[in-house]
Design an enzyme around this catalytic site. Structure first.
Site, PDB file in Angstrom:
ATOM      1  N   SER A   1       0.823  -1.208   0.000  1.00 37.70           N
ATOM      2  CA  SER A   1       0.000   0.000   0.000  1.00 37.70           C
ATOM      3  C   SER A   1       0.863   1.266   0.000  1.00 37.70           C
ATOM      4  O   SER A   1       1.683   1.439  -0.885  1.00 37.70           O
ATOM      5  CB  SER A   1      -0.951  -0.059   1.197  1.00 37.70           C
ATOM      6  OG  SER A   1      -2.083   0.699   0.908  1.00 37.70           O
TER       7      SER A   1
ATOM      8  N   HIS B   1      -7.284  -6.008   0.383  1.00 37.37           N
ATOM      9  CA  HIS B   1      -6.087  -5.174   0.478  1.00 37.37           C
ATOM     10  C   HIS B   1      -5.208  -5.646   1.637  1.00 37.37           C
ATOM     11  O   HIS B   1      -5.496  -5.358   2.802  1.00 37.37           O
ATOM     12  CB  HIS B   1      -6.593  -3.745   0.726  1.00 37.37           C
ATOM     13  CG  HIS B   1      -5.554  -2.705   0.710  1.00 37.37           C
ATOM     14  ND1 HIS B   1      -4.912  -2.292  -0.433  1.00 37.37           N
ATOM     15  CD2 HIS B   1      -5.040  -1.944   1.712  1.00 37.37           C
ATOM     16  CE1 HIS B   1      -4.061  -1.327  -0.150  1.00 37.37           C
ATOM     17  NE2 HIS B   1      -4.120  -1.094   1.151  1.00 37.37           N
TER      18      HIS B   1
HETATM   19  C1  GTR Z   1      -5.436   4.441   2.037  1.00 33.79           C
HETATM   20  C2  GTR Z   1      -4.907   5.269   0.895  1.00 33.79           C
HETATM   21  C3  GTR Z   1      -4.214   4.390  -0.096  1.00 33.79           C
HETATM   22  C4  GTR Z   1      -3.303   3.370   0.544  1.00 33.79           C
HETATM   23  C5  GTR Z   1      -3.794   2.867   1.884  1.00 33.79           C
HETATM   24  C6  GTR Z   1      -2.754   2.180   2.774  1.00 33.79           C
HETATM   25  O1  GTR Z   1      -6.134   5.181   2.944  1.00 33.79           O
HETATM   26  O2  GTR Z   1      -5.998   5.920   0.309  1.00 33.79           O
HETATM   27  O3  GTR Z   1      -3.531   5.177  -1.054  1.00 33.79           O
HETATM   28  O4  GTR Z   1      -2.019   3.834   0.611  1.00 33.79           O
HETATM   29  O5  GTR Z   1      -4.342   3.852   2.667  1.00 33.79           O
HETATM   30  O6  GTR Z   1      -1.594   2.569   2.852  1.00 33.79           O
HETATM   31  O7  GTR Z   1      -3.165   1.233   3.447  1.00 33.79           O
END
Ligand code: GTR
Length: 436
Positions: free
Chosen positions: A270, A411
């Site tokens: 991420s 995710h």
């Molecule tokens: C979210 C963000 C993403 C991603 C994520 C993370 O809030 O919108 O770009 O980076 O966090 O790092 O888990």
């Protein structure tokens, strides 16, 4: 009307009802804002738009890049400069003075199969200093320097069993106990270490805390920032500072005989996947890079309107990027660079981009297309590329020097992901000259 107003006034005099009305008002406003926000996020492939991507092999002045020499001397520096001035800010220089201290070492991790080493890097710039912290875990059965995966918060260094593959929990899923986490952490570590790799994780706290108001209290302070506030037009954002931190860990690997500094893979999930890509783009000592679900500002194309966009990310996390990046929110057609070109900066080194089916926010197709559109540079440098033109089905990893998978699930950095990254590392690091 007068009667109504009087009625409301009467209600407002009673504290309980006043609170209820205030809450209802707040909920309605929050609800409206949520609806507006949700409406602004596109998850429909038919509505993505058709903004053309910059041609990775064409100079800004229109000249074609026809060979490796032109790529190396002209086009690569041009793309790097565009990312520095329009997206992340230029990386800070290497500190004039830095030294490393092993502050703790435990050779009994995983029943004696691994060593955990906590390192502090003392950094001084002019008269200001700080100490960066990271943890390195090494297999004890090593016979020489080992290849290492390094990333920011790849695992929780404060936990006695670092958990490099802990998946994020679905809402409503049974809560994981500490014991569950410890078991998952041990299994993931075992997998990485038994394959002969080390794994290292940096903490962000002294580097750049992940906060719009406090990030500057880390390393940025040493380099002249004296107050809070979003980064200036070309000022290094937090992703840039984190990437710089990965290079400092690499400096340490070059000093220790336990790590093979020629076989270090930058990895990140991420926001830390965005960081790993930018670190490896700048620092060619990283032999390869893994971007796990890095999304907008990482592997996903900015010119596609799907999931998180430049406008959304720069509003939510203005501290991550240089100030200029926010100008392109809603005006992506003006952006002179896109994320396939970030991947092209890694060439000829191997890169793995991974997406997840339930992670529309990170735009899996945009991540795949960025990998695909970086391929012309890999081909120009004669190292092959992705080898497919269409996005693979879930759980069907593809690729060569550029690799890609689209995993089932959400995710997270999972066991499945690690399995693919270990196979990728085995495959691509076998050609790298080893040792010190
Ligand atoms: C979210 C963000 C993403 C991603 C994520 C993370 O809030 O919108 O770009 O980076 O966090 O790092 O888990």
């Amino acid at each position: 009307m007068i009667f109504k107003l009087a009625g409301i006034k009467r209600v407002m005099k009673r504290p309980q009802q006043r609170r209820t009305l205030a809450l209802l008002g707040a909920l309605t406003i929050a609800g409206l804002l949520n609806d507006l926000f949700a409406a602004a996020v596109n998850y429909d492939e038919a509505k993505v738009g058709a903004l053309p991507l910059p041609n990775v092999l064409r100079m800004e002045d229109g000249q074609s890049v026809t060979n490796a020499a032109i790529w190396r001397s002209l086009r690569r520096p041009e793309i790097l400069r565009l990312f520095e001035t329009q997206v992340y800010g230029k990386l800070l220089p290497r500190p004039a003075t830095q030294s490393f201290r092993v502050v703790a070492e435990d050779r009994t991790l995983l029943d004696g199969r691994a060593t955990r080493r906590d390192v502090e890097m003392d950094i001084t710039v002019a008269t200001n200093g700080t100490a960066l912290k990271f943890t390195l875990i090494l297999p004890n059965h090593r016979t020489g320097p080992v290849p290492v995966f390094v990333g920011i918060h790849v695992f929780d260094t404060s936990h006695s069993y670092p958990q490099p593959a802990r998946a994020r929990q679905l809402p409503g899923a049974p809560k994981q106990t500490d014991e569950d986490n410890a078991r998952a952490g041990r299994a993931a570590l075992d997998r990485i270490l038994s394959r002969g790799y080390g794994v290292a994780s940096l903490n962000v706290e002294s580097l750049a805390p992940d906060s719009g108001t406090n990030y500057w209290r880390g390393v940025a302070r040493l380099y002249g920032r004296t107050q809070p506030g979003s980064p200036g037009a070309e000022e290094t954002g937090v992703i840039g500072i984190w990437a710089w931190g990965l290079s400092r860990a690499m400096d340490y690997f070059e000093t220790t005989t336990d790590v093979d500094a020629r076989r270090v893979i930058a990895i990140g999930h991420s926001r830390m996947g965005k960081t790993a890509l930018w670190a490896a783009a700048n620092d060619e000592r990283f032999a390869a890079v893994v971007s796990n679900n890095s999304g907008c500002g990482g592997a996903a194309l900015s010119k596609r309107d799907f999931g998180e966009t430049v406008a959304i990310i720069t509003r939510a996390f203005p501290h991550w990027f240089c100030g200029n990046f926010s100008k392109y929110g809603g005006h992506e057609e003006l952006l002179p660079v896109d994320q396939h070109e970030l991947i092209s900066l890694i060439a000829p080194r191997p890169v793995y981009v991974a997406s997840a089916v339930d992670d529309g926010w990170a735009d899996p197709r945009g991540e795949f297309l960025a990998a695909l559109n970086a391929e012309p540079v890999y081909r120009l440098l004669n190292v092959g590329g992705l080898g497919v033109n269409t996005m693979p089905a879930p759980d069907q990893p593809v690729g060569g020097t550029i690799s890609y998978h689209y995993r089932q699930g959400q995710h997270a950095l999972t066991d499945y992901d690690w399995e693919q990254y270990l196979a990728f590392a085995d495959r691509c690091l076998s050609n790298v000259k080893t040792g010190k």
